[in-house]
Design an enzyme around this catalytic site. Structure first.
Site, PDB file in Angstrom:
ATOM      1  N   SER A  96     -14.260  -0.870  -6.451  1.00  0.00           N
ATOM      2  CA  SER A  96     -15.162  -1.056  -5.265  1.00  0.00           C
ATOM      3  C   SER A  96     -16.074  -0.130  -5.331  1.00  0.00           C
ATOM      4  CB  SER A  96     -14.315  -1.114  -3.914  1.00  0.00           C
ATOM      5  OG  SER A  96     -15.157  -1.526  -2.973  1.00  0.00           O
ATOM      6  N   GLU A 155     -15.873  -8.396 -10.158  1.00  0.00           N
ATOM      7  CA  GLU A 155     -15.347  -8.926  -8.746  1.00  0.00           C
ATOM      8  C   GLU A 155     -16.373  -8.384  -7.622  1.00  0.00           C
ATOM      9  OE1 GLU A 155     -14.024  -6.915  -6.141  1.00  0.00           O
ATOM     10  OE2 GLU A 155     -14.761  -5.289  -7.025  1.00  0.00           O
ATOM     11  N   HIS A 197     -10.789  -7.785  -4.386  1.00  0.00           N
ATOM     12  CA  HIS A 197     -10.490  -7.490  -2.880  1.00  0.00           C
ATOM     13  C   HIS A 197      -9.546  -8.139  -2.466  1.00  0.00           C
ATOM     14  CE1 HIS A 197     -14.063  -4.885  -3.489  1.00  0.00           C
ATOM     15  NE2 HIS A 197     -13.906  -4.238  -2.332  1.00  0.00           N
TER      16      HIS A 197
END
EC number: 3.4.17.13
Length: 307
Positions: free
Chosen positions: A109, A203, A273
């Protein structure tokens, strides 16, 4: 590209945050698990400090990360969580000691920025579940175990089911990627790695579909998609739409922007996630194969023999 030393029982793993704050309860499972694996665990001095949404001020987070980065006793740094804040301090980090004694940087992330910096410096890192994610959700056990396997140097072998948008083929190269929002943010900055010859993986979470399209347009216009060896697409979770629909799903948006190229593309890898977020060694030489029946990523030291 070199990998940091793989870990041995008794080695020390530090937990810190370059982004949002968290609390002791959220990290208790991770601390116990790392200790059960035989590692020593040290915690950053400002790990639980709250400064607005951050784990301490910019100066505190920078000072703490720098201290852990420079400490020769620490063999890996597992970040507590993502959120936002890493790019606020990344230009002030001194990587001199890290280049002399590289260590595993483990997270995803917002931590994508640090993984890209390590890639730029020629050092492998680990895209993986962070300490606050060591919970008991279905799929999490496999994600956590994959961290242990990669830190101990076990070869990667990850697969995904066939997807109608896949483009078959095979390729090889160093693995690069992470969170799409961060990759788009890094374009043109000193942290951005070279995309040429890489297998890129993507992602993202909680974005409007037109935002996703805009980020893919940015990467394409900047020339970052044209010279890849392959594209691996993970989870695009909780995507949103406007009252007037954008008209395409997340995977369709990505597929459109790489349709001009010939390299293999595969969708649906267990990365992102979600609870099932398997660890990927960023910078490692991998073989990527996409067949009508599915796709795979695996370690391949002879990766350059693929075309």
């Amino acid at each position: 590209m070199q990998h940091p030393p793989y870990l041995q029982p008794g080695d020390t793993i530090a937990i810190t945050s370059t982004a949002r704050w968290t609390n002791p309860e959220a990290l208790s499972r991770a601390i116990r698990q790392l200790q059960d694996w035989g590692f020593r665990v040290v915690l950053g001095a400002h790990l639980y400090r709250q400064h607005q949404q951050f784990a301490g001020s910019d100066g505190e987070r920078l000072q703490e990360f720098q201290r852990l980065l420079d400490d020769p006793a620490i063999k890996a740094i597992l970040f507590s969580r993502g959120g936002y804040g890493t790019t606020r301090i990344i230009d002030q980090i001194d990587w001199t000691s890290f280049m002399t004694r590289p260590k595993w940087l483990c997270g995803f992330s917002d931590v994508t920025a640090l993984l890209c910096q390590a890639y730029r410096l020629g050092v492998q890192s680990l895209h993986c579940t962070m300490a606050a994610g060591f919970d008991d959700k279905p799929g999490r056990a496999a994600s956590i175990e994959s961290i242990r396997q990669q830190l101990l140097g076990q070869p990667l072998h990850m697969s995904a089911a066939a997807h109608p948008l896949n483009r078959t083929g095979r390729a090889a190269g160093p693995l690069l990627g992470g969170n799409l929002s961060l990759l788009a943010t890094l374009v043109g900055t000193p942290t951005e790695p070279k995309y040429e010859g890489a297998i890129l993986f993507l992602e993202d979470l909680d974005e409007y579909r037109y935002h996703l399209d805009r980020m893919m347009v940015q990467l394409k216009r900047a020339g970052r998609l044209a010279q890849l060896k392959g594209l691996v697409v993970g989870q695009m979770s909780d995507m949103r739409d406007n009252p007037v629909p954008f008209g395409r799903e997340a995977y369709e948006i990505i597929q459109e922007h790489v349709s001009d190229y010939a390299y293999p593309v595969a969708f649906g890898f267990p990365v992102g996630h979600e609870a099932l977020n398997l660890a990927l060694p960023v910078g490692a030489p991998l073989a990527f194969e996409v067949f009508p029946t599915g796709a795979s990523l695996q370690h391949n030291p002879q990766a350059s023999t693929y075309v």
